[in-house]
Write a protein that holds these residues in place. Structure first.
Motif, PDB file in Angstrom:
ATOM      1  N   SER A   1       0.267  -7.961  40.901  1.00 49.91           N
ATOM      2  CA  SER A   1      -1.072  -7.433  41.200  1.00 49.91           C
ATOM      3  C   SER A   1      -1.518  -6.477  40.095  1.00 49.91           C
ATOM      4  N   ILE A   2      -0.610  -5.614  39.692  1.00 53.29           N
ATOM      5  CA  ILE A   2      -0.920  -4.664  38.617  1.00 53.29           C
ATOM      6  C   ILE A   2      -1.187  -5.402  37.315  1.00 53.29           C
ATOM      7  N   GLY A   3      -0.317  -6.370  36.994  1.00 55.65           N
ATOM      8  CA  GLY A   3      -0.446  -7.105  35.735  1.00 55.65           C
ATOM      9  C   GLY A   3      -1.730  -7.911  35.661  1.00 55.65           C
ATOM     10  N   VAL A   4      -2.055  -8.652  36.712  1.00 55.37           N
ATOM     11  CA  VAL A   4      -3.267  -9.481  36.718  1.00 55.37           C
ATOM     12  C   VAL A   4      -4.521  -8.606  36.662  1.00 55.37           C
ATOM     13  N   ALA A   5      -4.541  -7.523  37.441  1.00 56.96           N
ATOM     14  CA  ALA A   5      -5.692  -6.611  37.410  1.00 56.96           C
ATOM     15  C   ALA A   5      -5.888  -6.031  36.016  1.00 56.96           C
ATOM     16  N   THR A   6      -4.791  -5.710  35.351  1.00 58.58           N
ATOM     17  CA  THR A   6      -4.859  -5.158  33.989  1.00 58.58           C
ATOM     18  C   THR A   6      -5.399  -6.197  33.012  1.00 58.58           C
ATOM     19  N   VAL A   7      -4.909  -7.436  33.105  1.00 60.00           N
ATOM     20  CA  VAL A   7      -5.358  -8.508  32.209  1.00 60.00           C
ATOM     21  C   VAL A   7      -6.852  -8.759  32.387  1.00 60.00           C
ATOM     22  N   VAL A   8      -7.302  -8.886  33.635  1.00 58.02           N
ATOM     23  CA  VAL A   8      -8.719  -9.144  33.904  1.00 58.02           C
ATOM     24  C   VAL A   8      -9.584  -8.028  33.340  1.00 58.02           C
ATOM     25  N   THR A   9      -9.171  -6.788  33.544  1.00 62.09           N
ATOM     26  CA  THR A   9      -9.958  -5.638  33.056  1.00 62.09           C
ATOM     27  C   THR A   9      -9.985  -5.593  31.534  1.00 62.09           C
ATOM     28  N   MET A  10      -8.845  -5.882  30.906  1.00 59.97           N
ATOM     29  CA  MET A  10      -8.797  -5.879  29.439  1.00 59.97           C
ATOM     30  C   MET A  10      -9.720  -6.945  28.853  1.00 59.97           C
ATOM     31  N   LEU A  11      -9.747  -8.126  29.476  1.00 58.46           N
ATOM     32  CA  LEU A  11     -10.562  -9.221  28.950  1.00 58.46           C
ATOM     33  C   LEU A  11     -12.057  -8.917  29.039  1.00 58.46           C
ATOM     34  N   ILE A  12     -12.423  -7.994  29.935  1.00 58.59           N
ATOM     35  CA  ILE A  12     -13.824  -7.580  30.024  1.00 58.59           C
ATOM     36  C   ILE A  12     -14.196  -6.708  28.828  1.00 58.59           C
ATOM     37  N   SER A  13     -13.239  -5.875  28.392  1.00 53.69           N
ATOM     38  CA  SER A  13     -13.535  -4.881  27.358  1.00 53.69           C
ATOM     39  C   SER A  13     -13.085  -5.299  25.963  1.00 53.69           C
ATOM     40  N   ILE A  14     -12.087  -6.194  25.878  1.00 51.66           N
ATOM     41  CA  ILE A  14     -11.452  -6.515  24.604  1.00 51.66           C
ATOM     42  C   ILE A  14     -11.374  -8.032  24.457  1.00 51.66           C
ATOM     43  N   ASP A  15     -11.410  -8.514  23.225  1.00 52.72           N
ATOM     44  CA  ASP A  15     -11.243  -9.945  22.965  1.00 52.72           C
ATOM     45  C   ASP A  15      -9.850 -10.402  23.375  1.00 52.72           C
ATOM     46  N   PHE A  16      -9.700 -11.716  23.566  1.00 47.65           N
ATOM     47  CA  PHE A  16      -8.463 -12.257  24.138  1.00 47.65           C
ATOM     48  C   PHE A  16      -7.219 -11.912  23.314  1.00 47.65           C
ATOM     49  N   VAL A  17      -7.254 -12.144  22.002  1.00 52.98           N
ATOM     50  CA  VAL A  17      -6.047 -11.966  21.178  1.00 52.98           C
ATOM     51  C   VAL A  17      -5.583 -10.510  21.165  1.00 52.98           C
ATOM     52  N   PRO A  18      -6.465  -9.550  20.850  1.00 50.75           N
ATOM     53  CA  PRO A  18      -5.997  -8.147  20.914  1.00 50.75           C
ATOM     54  C   PRO A  18      -5.595  -7.708  22.323  1.00 50.75           C
ATOM     55  N   ALA A  19      -6.267  -8.272  23.350  1.00 55.29           N
ATOM     56  CA  ALA A  19      -5.900  -7.928  24.727  1.00 55.29           C
ATOM     57  C   ALA A  19      -4.498  -8.416  25.045  1.00 55.29           C
TER      58      ALA A  19
END
Length: 432
Positions: free
Chosen positions: A25-43
């Protein structure tokens, strides 16, 4: 930024509601939030770095050692000897069996570093014994769950090690020493409730044992209790680090359980080692995932926003600390201690420091808060174990749990507003 924070919280709690394991839950929530703010590769790169970097700490090596030593002790006959020692010392007092339960859970939790292990090991013996003497089974289950949480404060405690990492600089040795007085206060408060409950219900008082037998029971428990003095004495004196203390605890528990007590046989060790590896893997995945979430929280400036909001609500430290406590109590009822400490320490520690609270004091406060969460419905892990041992349900133990919960909350308030409770012993030993 606010939008990203809302997405993080929403995704996380939706996944929890769907019974997705908390680390995922923590990991998926973090990934989704990062993809909103950062491009895929750096995220993706950042997440991988934080997952690896989060567990790349020498201090965290202490955790698998203490997990292993706790598992060995859980099967090594140590619980039985601690119960017999407690019975010899305080069994003749009003509510004697209930007091023995609290003292045994406190001692075993301190030695093993695990509230779940203390609940299982002590509860499987004490709950049936208390029921035979006329104690209400639901009260016995509630008491065991409450008392077992004291092991989170009294070292060696894995959660104190995790807080030391999350806070970015608090000494593990100072945290270990700071946990003693709050842990003892919790145990004493539970004992007061037990004594009052036993007197009200008219429960029988156990017979006083002959002095010779009392001495024998104490001597039999001394080798088990020595572990506390070896670990803490070595850390305070600087003879070894917390990580080295963990390794020493494993060796000592092996000698005690295999050679001295002979309750653990060599063929049992592979199973214990496998269980230790499984538990360690779960903890490390939680730490890695929580480190990634902590990074995105910091990147989105969420801790600073929450800090500013709380300080804008009131300039009264009493009110703000009460809000933090209530928030953490709610969090503890729904979330495991490890991710809660890793996620909420960077959020609330700056607020606490702005109010003049030391990181050491705050660490004991947050751990005590989340310890209460372990025995709080609906998802307190210790509560489930205690119910399973007593063969009862959570619904049935909520009522007898209330006075115990109130006693623990009173201690929490004392620890929150009286810094000396947490800071006196570290200051005495020159660790503050």
């Amino acid at each position: 930024m606010e939008y990203s924070g809302l997405v993080l919280i929403a995704v996380f709690f939706v996944l929890l509601a769907l019974n997705v394991p908390i680390s995922f839950s923590i990991g998926v929530a973090t990934v989704v939030t990062m993809l909103i703010s950062i491009d895929f590769v750096p995220a993706a790169t950042t997440i991988a770095q934080r997952l690896a970097g989060g567990i790349n700490s020498f201090a965290l090596l202490a955790i698998p050692f203490f997990v292993l030593s706790g598992l060995i002790m859980g099967q090594g006959g140590i619980a039985k000897r601690l119960i017999e020692c407690a019975m010899a010392l305080i069994g003749m007092l009003p509510g004697g069996l209930a007091l023995v339960n609290v003292l045994s859970c406190t001692l075993f939790g301190a030695i093993s570093g695990s509230a779940v292990a203390a609940t299982s090991a002590i509860g499987s013996f004490m709950i049936p014994q208390m029921e035979k003497k006329g104690y209400d089974k639901n009260f016995s289950a509630a008491l065991t769950a409450s008392a077992a949480t004291t092991g989170m404060l009294i070292p060696p405690s894995n959660i104190l090690i995790i807080y030391a990492i999350a806070s970015g600089g608090v000494s593990i040795a100072s945290l270990f020493v700071a946990g003693y007085l709050p842990g003892i206060l919790v145990a004493l408060s539970l004992m007061l409730v037990c004594a009052g409950y036993a007197k009200m219900k008219g429960y029988p008082v156990e017979a006083r044992l002959p002095f010779k037998l009392v001495l024998e029971k104490i001597i039999a428990a001394v080798p088990s209790l020595l572990l506390i003095f070896i670990v803490i004495g070595g850390i305070i004196s600087g003879v070894f680090t917390a990580t080295e203390a963990g390794a020493i605890a494993v060796v000592y528990s092996l000698i005690l359980s295999v050679v001295v007590y002979r309750e653990v046989s060599l063929p049992q060790l592979p199973k214990i080692l496998l269980k230790s590896a499984e538990t360690t893997a779960i903890v490390m995945l939680l730490i890695g995932a929580s480190s990634a979430m902590s990074w995105i929280l910091s990147y989105e400036n969420i801790p600073q926003t929450i800090s500013d909001t709380l300080l804008a609500l009131s300039q009264n430290p009493f009110i703000i600390l009460l809000i933090i406590n209530i928030t953490l109590l709610i969090v503890g009822a729904f979330m495991d201690m490890t991710p809660a400490v890793l996620i909420f320490t960077p959020i609330f520690l700056p607020v606490a420091e702005a109010l003049g609270m030391s990181p050491l004091h705050f660490g004991i406060m947050i751990v005590l808060n989340l310890s209460i969460g372990l025995c709080s419905p609906p998802v307190g892990s210790v509560l489930f174990v205690s119910c399973a041992v007593a063969k009862t349900s959570i619904e049935k133990i909520i009522k007898p749990l209330i006075p115990l919960y109130i006693a623990m909350f009173i201690v929490l308030m004392l620890v929150t507003y009286i810094p000396a409770i947490s800071e006196f012993l570290p200051g005495l030993f020159g660790l503050a």
